[in-house]
Design a protein around this motif. Structure first.
Motif, PDB file in Angstrom:
ATOM      1  N   MET A   1      36.083  57.419  45.774  1.00 29.25           N
ATOM      2  CA  MET A   1      37.225  57.365  46.692  1.00 29.25           C
ATOM      3  C   MET A   1      38.283  56.418  46.126  1.00 29.25           C
ATOM      4  SD  MET A   1      37.218  56.111  50.662  1.00 29.25           S
ATOM      5  CE  MET A   1      38.753  55.715  51.508  1.00 29.25           C
ATOM      6  N   ALA A   2      39.540  56.781  46.319  1.00 27.61           N
ATOM      7  CA  ALA A   2      40.621  55.925  45.842  1.00 27.61           C
ATOM      8  C   ALA A   2      40.658  54.615  46.616  1.00 27.61           C
ATOM      9  CB  ALA A   2      41.957  56.659  46.008  1.00 27.61           C
ATOM     10  N   LEU A   3      41.280  53.635  46.023  1.00 25.63           N
ATOM     11  CA  LEU A   3      41.460  52.352  46.684  1.00 25.63           C
ATOM     12  C   LEU A   3      42.242  52.554  47.975  1.00 25.63           C
ATOM     13  CD1 LEU A   3      40.843  49.335  46.019  1.00 25.63           C
ATOM     14  CD2 LEU A   3      43.138  49.211  45.059  1.00 25.63           C
ATOM     15  N   HIS A   4      41.820  51.862  49.037  1.00 26.63           N
ATOM     16  CA  HIS A   4      42.504  51.953  50.325  1.00 26.63           C
ATOM     17  C   HIS A   4      44.005  51.671  50.116  1.00 26.63           C
ATOM     18  CE1 HIS A   4      43.829  50.830  54.364  1.00 26.63           C
ATOM     19  NE2 HIS A   4      42.738  51.405  54.836  1.00 26.63           N
ATOM     20  N   PRO A   5      44.897  52.426  50.758  1.00 23.87           N
ATOM     21  CA  PRO A   5      46.340  52.249  50.533  1.00 23.87           C
ATOM     22  C   PRO A   5      46.825  50.814  50.742  1.00 23.87           C
ATOM     23  CG  PRO A   5      45.937  54.242  51.803  1.00 23.87           C
ATOM     24  CD  PRO A   5      44.617  53.554  51.668  1.00 23.87           C
ATOM     25  N   ASP A   6      46.290  50.114  51.736  1.00 25.12           N
ATOM     26  CA  ASP A   6      46.725  48.733  51.971  1.00 25.12           C
ATOM     27  C   ASP A   6      46.313  47.822  50.822  1.00 25.12           C
ATOM     28  OD1 ASP A   6      47.430  49.870  54.385  1.00 25.12           O
ATOM     29  OD2 ASP A   6      46.733  48.180  55.589  1.00 25.12           O
ATOM     30  N   LEU A   7      45.118  48.053  50.289  1.00 28.37           N
ATOM     31  CA  LEU A   7      44.657  47.263  49.147  1.00 28.37           C
ATOM     32  C   LEU A   7      45.462  47.597  47.900  1.00 28.37           C
ATOM     33  CD1 LEU A   7      42.054  47.307  51.143  1.00 28.37           C
ATOM     34  CD2 LEU A   7      40.838  46.579  49.100  1.00 28.37           C
ATOM     35  N   LYS A   8      45.744  48.887  47.716  1.00 24.22           N
ATOM     36  CA  LYS A   8      46.523  49.321  46.551  1.00 24.22           C
ATOM     37  C   LYS A   8      47.897  48.642  46.549  1.00 24.22           C
ATOM     38  CE  LYS A   8      47.864  53.562  44.122  1.00 24.22           C
ATOM     39  NZ  LYS A   8      49.321  53.312  43.953  1.00 24.22           N
ATOM     40  N   LYS A   9      48.525  48.614  47.703  1.00 21.69           N
ATOM     41  CA  LYS A   9      49.833  47.976  47.825  1.00 21.69           C
ATOM     42  C   LYS A   9      49.739  46.487  47.512  1.00 21.69           C
ATOM     43  CE  LYS A   9      53.614  47.370  51.139  1.00 21.69           C
ATOM     44  NZ  LYS A   9      54.076  47.650  52.526  1.00 21.69           N
ATOM     45  N   PHE A  10      48.670  45.853  47.998  1.00 16.95           N
ATOM     46  CA  PHE A  10      48.488  44.424  47.772  1.00 16.95           C
ATOM     47  C   PHE A  10      48.317  44.120  46.286  1.00 16.95           C
ATOM     48  CE2 PHE A  10      45.363  40.971  47.123  1.00 16.95           C
ATOM     49  CZ  PHE A  10      46.108  39.904  47.602  1.00 16.95           C
ATOM     50  N   PHE A  11      47.428  44.841  45.615  1.00 15.35           N
ATOM     51  CA  PHE A  11      47.159  44.559  44.209  1.00 15.35           C
ATOM     52  C   PHE A  11      48.350  44.893  43.314  1.00 15.35           C
ATOM     53  CE2 PHE A  11      42.637  44.742  45.614  1.00 15.35           C
ATOM     54  CZ  PHE A  11      42.300  43.463  45.223  1.00 15.35           C
ATOM     55  N   GLU A  12      49.137  45.895  43.702  1.00 14.75           N
ATOM     56  CA  GLU A  12      50.337  46.226  42.924  1.00 14.75           C
ATOM     57  C   GLU A  12      51.395  45.126  43.030  1.00 14.75           C
ATOM     58  OE1 GLU A  12      50.180  51.123  43.038  1.00 14.75           O
ATOM     59  OE2 GLU A  12      51.462  50.026  44.445  1.00 14.75           O
ATOM     60  N   SER A  13      51.302  44.318  44.093  1.00 17.48           N
ATOM     61  CA  SER A  13      52.278  43.243  44.279  1.00 17.48           C
ATOM     62  C   SER A  13      51.937  41.992  43.487  1.00 17.48           C
ATOM     63  CB  SER A  13      52.371  42.869  45.766  1.00 17.48           C
ATOM     64  OG  SER A  13      51.208  42.163  46.194  1.00 17.48           O
ATOM     65  N   LEU A  14      50.724  41.927  42.939  1.00 21.29           N
ATOM     66  CA  LEU A  14      50.285  40.726  42.236  1.00 21.29           C
ATOM     67  C   LEU A  14      50.733  40.737  40.777  1.00 21.29           C
ATOM     68  CD1 LEU A  14      46.589  40.453  43.527  1.00 21.29           C
ATOM     69  CD2 LEU A  14      48.604  39.255  44.397  1.00 21.29           C
ATOM     70  N   PRO A  15      51.029  39.564  40.217  1.00 17.87           N
ATOM     71  CA  PRO A  15      51.326  39.508  38.780  1.00 17.87           C
ATOM     72  C   PRO A  15      50.079  39.803  37.969  1.00 17.87           C
ATOM     73  CG  PRO A  15      51.149  37.295  39.701  1.00 17.87           C
ATOM     74  CD  PRO A  15      51.094  38.240  40.869  1.00 17.87           C
ATOM     75  N   GLU A  16      50.244  40.310  36.785  1.00 16.60           N
ATOM     76  CA  GLU A  16      49.097  40.630  35.927  1.00 16.60           C
ATOM     77  C   GLU A  16      48.387  39.344  35.519  1.00 16.60           C
ATOM     78  OE1 GLU A  16      48.044  43.314  31.972  1.00 16.60           O
ATOM     79  OE2 GLU A  16      49.984  43.448  32.978  1.00 16.60           O
ATOM     80  N   SER A  17      47.063  39.392  35.549  1.00 13.59           N
ATOM     81  CA  SER A  17      46.276  38.214  35.215  1.00 13.59           C
ATOM     82  C   SER A  17      46.381  37.901  33.728  1.00 13.59           C
ATOM     83  CB  SER A  17      44.811  38.420  35.598  1.00 13.59           C
ATOM     84  OG  SER A  17      44.270  39.523  34.910  1.00 13.59           O
ATOM     85  N   ASP A  18      46.248  36.630  33.398  1.00 11.11           N
ATOM     86  CA  ASP A  18      46.298  36.175  32.011  1.00 11.11           C
ATOM     87  C   ASP A  18      44.876  35.929  31.515  1.00 11.11           C
ATOM     88  OD1 ASP A  18      46.648  34.993  29.580  1.00 11.11           O
ATOM     89  OD2 ASP A  18      47.812  33.283  30.297  1.00 11.11           O
ATOM     90  N   PRO A  19      44.366  36.776  30.615  1.00 10.06           N
ATOM     91  CA  PRO A  19      42.978  36.624  30.159  1.00 10.06           C
ATOM     92  C   PRO A  19      42.752  35.339  29.371  1.00 10.06           C
ATOM     93  CG  PRO A  19      44.135  38.253  28.830  1.00 10.06           C
ATOM     94  CD  PRO A  19      45.042  37.900  29.971  1.00 10.06           C
ATOM     95  N   ASN A  20      43.815  34.710  28.894  1.00  7.04           N
ATOM     96  CA  ASN A  20      43.679  33.486  28.102  1.00  7.04           C
ATOM     97  C   ASN A  20      43.819  32.215  28.936  1.00  7.04           C
ATOM     98  OD1 ASN A  20      43.447  34.939  25.605  1.00  7.04           O
ATOM     99  ND2 ASN A  20      45.660  35.296  25.699  1.00  7.04           N
ATOM    100  N   GLN A  21      44.070  32.384  30.231  1.00  8.48           N
ATOM    101  CA  GLN A  21      44.235  31.214  31.097  1.00  8.48           C
ATOM    102  C   GLN A  21      42.900  30.500  31.283  1.00  8.48           C
ATOM    103  OE1 GLN A  21      45.854  32.077  34.936  1.00  8.48           O
ATOM    104  NE2 GLN A  21      46.094  29.947  35.515  1.00  8.48           N
ATOM    105  N   LYS A  22      42.892  29.187  31.067  1.00 11.86           N
ATOM    106  CA  LYS A  22      41.675  28.405  31.204  1.00 11.86           C
ATOM    107  C   LYS A  22      41.300  28.268  32.667  1.00 11.86           C
ATOM    108  CE  LYS A  22      39.539  23.999  29.947  1.00 11.86           C
ATOM    109  NZ  LYS A  22      39.743  22.660  29.320  1.00 11.86           N
ATOM    110  N   LEU A  23      40.034  28.446  32.958  1.00 15.26           N
ATOM    111  CA  LEU A  23      39.548  28.343  34.328  1.00 15.26           C
ATOM    112  C   LEU A  23      39.242  26.882  34.639  1.00 15.26           C
ATOM    113  CD1 LEU A  23      38.632  29.737  36.932  1.00 15.26           C
ATOM    114  CD2 LEU A  23      36.399  30.089  35.881  1.00 15.26           C
TER     115      LEU A  23
END
Length: 310
Positions: A1-23
């Protein structure tokens, strides 16, 4: 099943994560420990009490939730998620409250020690010791003396499963049920091909596969073997005589398949298991997405499971 529309909208609004960012645990805690819902909008319970449980390793803070006024109660111990390095009593308050009301259990949330300041086995020791304390102080807590369950989400699900294994091993008190919400049960990330969900949900759904080794490295920083069943319950070969289980997973979660595999392994060992996958949703949905109709029923489902056979 596709991602729930509300979740899809939320994740599309987020900036792309930086894989090199130190945790950095301290920085992540500021974000991950923040409750989603204001206190006045959360489910109301009869009483909430904060206490300290004395153990050989020091005092462990707990929060006791009482659903209604009664003479005796079944008791549920709740262990919060947060990749073993974040989360606390406040971050999961809004999750524990509806579980308390729907189940009728007195629920005790445990504020266990966090990594990296306290790597494995600190969190497990704290949670096990609080469970033991409950069994030894049943009159003070109005426990019914029979029904003692454990529950947890994500890394807290790992701890709930590990406490169940440890209780079976030590035989100091009986556990009757375990509830595992999208549990993290395999901390060995040497081969992510073991679970298709790690590839299918690798990126773009909040919790990302590539971040998992770093998240869990803090808990493992004391040199523990990630294939030790008390760290990764999925590797326990003998799953007989464990508490009956409810295992809840999310479709778009990298950890989905290990939770579902553990449920199947418990079944094959003769344990009664209820399993439910919520489609269209992601890891961590209890706090963030249960306002949506499709996922609000998770608390009623949990309550019904806990009330069975009382």
């Amino acid at each position: 099943m596709a991602l729930h529309p509300d979740l899809k909208k939320f994740f599309e609004s987020l900036p792309e994560s930086d894989p090199n960012q130190k945790l950095i645990p301290e920085e992540q805690r500021k974000f991950m420990n923040a409750p989603v819902m204001p206190l006045e909008k959360r489910v109301q319970v009869h009483e909430v009490e904060d206490r300290l449980v004395p153990t050989a390793e020091g005092n462990v803070p707990i929060r006791i939730y009482t659903p209604v006024k009664k003479d005796v109660y079944p008791i549920l111990l709740y262990f919060h998620g947060g990749a073993f390095f974040s989360g606390n009593l406040e971050s999961h308050d809004e999750i524990v409250r509806p579980i308390t009301i729907e189940s009728g259990y007195k629920v005790i949330a445990v504020d266990f020690r966090l990594a990296p300041e306290h790597p494995y086995p600190a969190a497990l020791e704290d949670c096990y010791n609080v469970a033991k304390w409950v069994s030894e102080n049943h009159k003070e807590l109005d426990w019914d003396g029979e029904n003692l369950a454990v529950a947890g989400d994500s890394s807290g699900g790992n701890i709930a499963a590990a406490v169940s294994l440890l209780a079976r091993q030590k035989k100091e008190f009986p556990l009757t049920k375990q509830v595992l919400f999208y549990p993290s049960l395999d901390l060995d990330f040497g081969d992510i091909s073991r679970y298709p969900s790690l590839s299918e949900n690798r990126k773009g759904y909040g919790l990302e596969t590539d971040a998992l080794p770093a998240f869990n490295s803090f808990y493992l920083s004391g040199g523990a073997d990630p294939r030790d069943p008390l760290l990764s319950p999925i590797f326990e070969e003998n799953l007989e005589n464990l508490p009956v289980a409810l295992v809840i997973t999310a479709e778009h979660d990298p950890l989905r398949d290990e939770g579902e595999l553990y449920a199947e392994k418990l079944k094959k060992a003769g344990i009664r298991v209820e399993k439910k996958r919520y489609d269209g949703v992601v890891h961590g949905f209890l706090a963030k997405w249960t306002h949506l109709e499709e996922y609000a029923g998770v608390y009623e489902l949990t309550g019904n499971f806990l009330k069975k056979d009382l």
